[in-house]
Design an enzyme around this catalytic site. Structure first.
Site, short mmCIF file in Angstrom:
data_model
loop_
_atom_site.label_atom_id
_atom_site.label_comp_id
_atom_site.label_asym_id
_atom_site.label_seq_id
_atom_site.Cartn_x
_atom_site.Cartn_y
_atom_site.Cartn_z
N THR A 43 0.93 -1.21 -0.03
CA THR A 43 0.01 0.10 0.07
C THR A 43 0.92 1.23 -0.11
O THR A 43 1.76 1.52 0.77
CB THR A 43 -0.83 0.12 1.25
OG1 THR A 43 0.03 0.08 2.78
CG2 THR A 43 -1.87 -1.04 1.35
N ASN B 181 1.37 4.80 0.98
CA ASN B 181 1.01 5.46 2.27
C ASN B 181 1.06 6.91 1.83
O ASN B 181 1.98 7.21 1.24
CB ASN B 181 1.76 5.17 3.36
CG ASN B 181 1.51 3.84 4.25
OD1 ASN B 181 1.32 2.99 3.14
ND2 ASN B 181 1.33 3.71 5.53
N GLU C 99 -4.03 4.41 3.10
CA GLU C 99 -2.98 3.88 2.34
C GLU C 99 -3.70 3.15 1.23
O GLU C 99 -4.95 2.78 1.19
CB GLU C 99 -2.11 2.79 3.15
CG GLU C 99 -3.10 2.21 4.18
CD GLU C 99 -2.17 1.07 5.05
OE1 GLU C 99 -1.04 0.67 4.51
OE2 GLU C 99 -2.32 1.35 6.24
#
Ligand code: ADP
Ligand code: MG
Length: 203
Positions: free
Chosen positions: A50, A52, A137
């Site tokens: 992910t 962020n 995220e």
């Protein structure tokens, strides 16, 4: 304050498509951020990296509901030489150092630079990992050749998939993430959502 999230309901009862045929207020929500290091759990523990986003960009979104959202996102090489700072907490700083995160500012994106893909976005405290601070995220539903810390991410949120839950096991969480991805793909594949793909205008 971290929410006291309840345990996730049975995964098999989840709908395969969410939201109205055309996104309504507060969507579309478009914003841009630099991709900053988190705690490195996405790829290593959940098999789902992910990107962020920065705290300031996250706050601008002003999302009052935690959970999983979906929409479109693109990653762009960051060519601004003045824009090399990350504003990280001490813990994030430490995690990035331990993992040897070396930002490439998106210069290895190659043909993926600027291409818009579907995404799912998690907003909240990640109860399973007991985070103290809310984070945003984004998992882009595309296989990139490598990391792109320091690049710019532009994204448009078009809807909400589900609340944030706690999980009895990491496997149950991973299964829900896979379902989120399928729900996002199906929900975005409607004219009212496809038309926003190339209309990303960031604040
Ligand atoms: P962190 O906690 O530092 O965010 P992750 O394990 O979540 O660590 O990995 C995130 C990084 O992986 C992103 O910052 C990005 O550079 C890279 N990445 C590679 N592929 C993707 C993808 N499909 N979606 C989001 N990030 C990706
Ligand atoms: Mg991450």
């Amino acid at each position: 304050m971290p929410s006291t999230a309840s345990i996730a309901p049975d995964n098999k009862d989840r709908p395969s498509i969410v939201g109205p045929d055309t996104p309504g207020p507060p969507y579309p929500l478009s914003i841009q951020s630099k991709v900053v290091p988190g705690f490195g759990r996405g790829s290593s523990e959940l098999n789902c990296p992910t990107a962020n986003i920065e705290e300031a960009a996250f706050e601008k979104l002003n999302l009052s509901t935690t959970g999983v959202y979906f929409g479109w996102a693109s990653v762009h090489a960051n060519t601004d030489k003045q824009d090399r700072e990350f504003h990280l907490s001490e813990k994030q700083e430490q995690s990035a150092a331990e993992r040897n995160v070396v930002p490439n500012f998106g210069h290895d994106l190659g043909p993926d630079d600027g291409v818009i893909y579907p995404m799912v976005m998690s907003v909240g405290y990640n109860p399973f990992f007991k985070n103290k601070k809310q984070v945003g995220e984004i998992h882009i539903i595309h296989e990139y050749a490598g990391p792109f810390y320091g690049a710019h991410i532009k994204f448009t949120i078009l809807g909400y998939i589900r609340p944030e839950y706690d999980y009895v096991s990491k496997e149950a969480l991973m299964q829900d993430i896979q379902t989120d991805i399928q729900v996002a793909l199906k929900s975005l594949n409607r004219p009212g959502y496809l038309k926003h793909k190339h209309a990303v205008e960031c604040k």
